[in-house]
Design a protein around this motif. Structure first.
Motif, PDB file in Angstrom:
ATOM      1  N   PHE A   1      25.550  56.794  35.443  1.00  0.00           N
ATOM      2  CA  PHE A   1      26.101  55.327  35.631  1.00  0.00           C
ATOM      3  C   PHE A   1      27.413  55.136  36.775  1.00  0.00           C
ATOM      4  CE2 PHE A   1      24.844  55.617  31.206  1.00  0.00           C
ATOM      5  CZ  PHE A   1      23.573  54.845  31.170  1.00  0.00           C
ATOM      6  N   ILE A   2      27.159  56.165  37.578  1.00  0.00           N
ATOM      7  CA  ILE A   2      28.242  55.992  38.652  1.00  0.00           C
ATOM      8  C   ILE A   2      27.474  55.905  39.993  1.00  0.00           C
ATOM      9  CG2 ILE A   2      29.869  57.304  39.860  1.00  0.00           C
ATOM     10  CD1 ILE A   2      30.326  59.286  37.539  1.00  0.00           C
ATOM     11  N   TYR A   3      27.561  54.771  40.411  1.00  0.00           N
ATOM     12  CA  TYR A   3      26.682  54.239  41.564  1.00  0.00           C
ATOM     13  C   TYR A   3      27.737  54.129  42.844  1.00  0.00           C
ATOM     14  CZ  TYR A   3      23.887  52.761  37.761  1.00  0.00           C
ATOM     15  OH  TYR A   3      23.068  52.766  36.936  1.00  0.00           O
TER      16      TYR A   3
ATOM     17  N   LEU B   1      28.161  50.046  34.641  1.00  0.00           N
ATOM     18  CA  LEU B   1      28.470  50.590  35.716  1.00  0.00           C
ATOM     19  C   LEU B   1      30.024  51.405  35.335  1.00  0.00           C
ATOM     20  CD1 LEU B   1      28.175  47.722  37.100  1.00  0.00           C
ATOM     21  CD2 LEU B   1      28.166  48.920  38.981  1.00  0.00           C
ATOM     22  N   LEU B   2      29.979  52.904  35.672  1.00  0.00           N
ATOM     23  CA  LEU B   2      31.294  53.599  35.286  1.00  0.00           C
ATOM     24  C   LEU B   2      31.893  54.464  36.452  1.00  0.00           C
ATOM     25  CD1 LEU B   2      29.782  55.623  32.106  1.00  0.00           C
ATOM     26  CD2 LEU B   2      31.413  53.563  32.232  1.00  0.00           C
TER      27      LEU B   2
ATOM     28  N   GLY C   1      35.173  58.070  33.898  1.00  0.00           N
ATOM     29  CA  GLY C   1      34.655  57.631  32.837  1.00  0.00           C
ATOM     30  C   GLY C   1      35.082  56.019  32.300  1.00  0.00           C
ATOM     31  N   ASP C   2      35.789  55.410  33.159  1.00  0.00           N
ATOM     32  CA  ASP C   2      36.021  53.987  32.787  1.00  0.00           C
ATOM     33  C   ASP C   2      34.987  53.197  33.312  1.00  0.00           C
ATOM     34  OD1 ASP C   2      38.638  54.967  31.575  1.00  0.00           O
ATOM     35  OD2 ASP C   2      39.193  55.356  33.654  1.00  0.00           O
ATOM     36  N   VAL C   3      34.823  51.837  33.035  1.00  0.00           N
ATOM     37  CA  VAL C   3      34.419  51.000  33.429  1.00  0.00           C
ATOM     38  C   VAL C   3      34.618  50.880  35.243  1.00  0.00           C
ATOM     39  CG1 VAL C   3      33.646  48.358  33.593  1.00  0.00           C
ATOM     40  CG2 VAL C   3      33.845  49.722  31.395  1.00  0.00           C
ATOM     41  N   ASP C   4      33.535  50.672  35.897  1.00  0.00           N
ATOM     42  CA  ASP C   4      33.864  50.470  37.305  1.00  0.00           C
ATOM     43  C   ASP C   4      33.920  48.880  37.496  1.00  0.00           C
ATOM     44  OD1 ASP C   4      33.475  49.894  40.056  1.00  0.00           O
ATOM     45  OD2 ASP C   4      31.745  51.138  40.212  1.00  0.00           O
ATOM     46  N   VAL C   5      35.449  48.533  37.343  1.00  0.00           N
ATOM     47  CA  VAL C   5      35.966  47.279  37.449  1.00  0.00           C
ATOM     48  C   VAL C   5      35.205  46.442  38.601  1.00  0.00           C
ATOM     49  CG1 VAL C   5      37.763  45.444  37.682  1.00  0.00           C
ATOM     50  CG2 VAL C   5      37.688  47.343  36.217  1.00  0.00           C
ATOM     51  N   ALA C   6      35.360  46.982  40.001  1.00  0.00           N
ATOM     52  CA  ALA C   6      34.904  46.513  41.133  1.00  0.00           C
ATOM     53  C   ALA C   6      33.409  46.099  41.189  1.00  0.00           C
ATOM     54  CB  ALA C   6      35.161  47.133  42.371  1.00  0.00           C
ATOM     55  N   GLY C   7      32.655  47.322  40.892  1.00  0.00           N
ATOM     56  CA  GLY C   7      31.163  47.194  40.838  1.00  0.00           C
ATOM     57  C   GLY C   7      30.836  46.049  39.718  1.00  0.00           C
ATOM     58  N   ALA C   8      31.424  46.149  38.416  1.00  0.00           N
ATOM     59  CA  ALA C   8      30.894  45.180  37.716  1.00  0.00           C
ATOM     60  C   ALA C   8      31.337  43.747  37.955  1.00  0.00           C
ATOM     61  CB  ALA C   8      31.538  45.476  36.269  1.00  0.00           C
TER      62      ALA C   8
END
Length: 257
Positions: free
Chosen positions: A69-71, A98-99, A103-110
């Motif tokens: 889930f890393i994009y 998205l991560l 291993g954290d939530v991809d804040v900018a992508g989300a």
């Protein structure tokens, strides 16, 4: 309790409607964990739900490829466009996750995808189960605007993640629901409800062999399809489990074999 069925074709959508499910997660390629469905499928599914008088029924998975889930920025741009197109075609919501490499939530992508949804319902999917800290991940997803979290409680199957699911339910505000998904069985439903889960997600699918020739370029001819009898049985089990917890009429859905 809300029941969501993960489907990948119009037959699956019809089965979910007939069985009395509350909504579908629409995707393709369930064998790969689910990918973004085609524009034609999204539009046709939305029309089918509309004709059946079902509201808030079609939620579209936005996932451009199999794997983690890393994009990349390019993949996120494709996902942003898929969000906008799916909603324009009649979807009632989207499902994203998205991560980051840590291993954290991809804040900018989300944020980019949730912004593209323009206030439409967003579910954050089981990427949280692969996060470094699942509890922190669900909190981050909720703060960014996700209104539902699809999770197995970071376990292989939701029935084995009860303790974490309880903690997630307790940690999130009441307007954000925790939806148990991943290996959900009839036997696990009562424990999931007792844990405070009010949304349950499953596919009810089986593998079948396509008798039509596919040739060297068509794969092995084995594909998964929504199995009406399994869906009907699961929905019935969930309604029955709920009836045992609350006073109310029992519901016995029918879905053709």
């Amino acid at each position: 309790m809300k029941i969501e069925i993960c489907v990948q074709d119009l037959d699956g959508v019809r089965c979910a409607i007939e069985a009395g499910a509350d909504r579908v997660e629409l995707c393709s390629a369930l064998e790969a964990g689910g990918l973004t469905p085609s524009a034609g499928l999204v539009e046709a599914a939305a029309e089918l739900a509309l004709d059946a008088g079902r509201q808030d029924f079609v939620h579209v998975l936005i996932r451009p490829r199999p794997g983690g889930f890393i994009y990349t920025p390019g993949e996120i741009e494709v996902m942003r466009r898929d969000v906008r197109q799916s909603l324009a075609l009649g979807a009632d919501g989207v499902v994203v996750g998205l991560l980051t490499a840590s291993g954290d939530v991809d804040v900018a992508g989300a944020e980019a995808l949730i912004h593209a949804a323009g206030g439409t319902f967003v579910t954050f999917h089981r990427a949280v189960d692969a996060a470094r800290d699942p509890l922190q991940a669900v909190d981050d997803a909720a703060r960014l605007g996700a209104r539902r979290i699809l999770t197995s409680g970071a376990a292989r199957a939701a029935g084995n993640g009860i303790d974490m699911l309880k903690r997630m339910v307790a940690a999130l505000p009441s307007e954000v629901s925790v939806m148990a998904g991943g290996g959900v069985t009839e036997q696990a439903v009562p424990a999931l409800l007792a844990a405070g889960i009010r949304d349950i997600h499953f596919s009810g699918r089986k593998l079948m062999v396509d008798s039509a020739p596919s040739g060297p370029g068509g794969g092995d001819g084995i594909r998964s399809v929504t199995h009406p009898a399994t869906v009907a049985r699961m929905v019935r089990a969930m309604r029955t489990a709920k009836a045992h917890m609350t006073i109310g009429p029992r519901f016995s859905p029918l879905c053709g074999e």
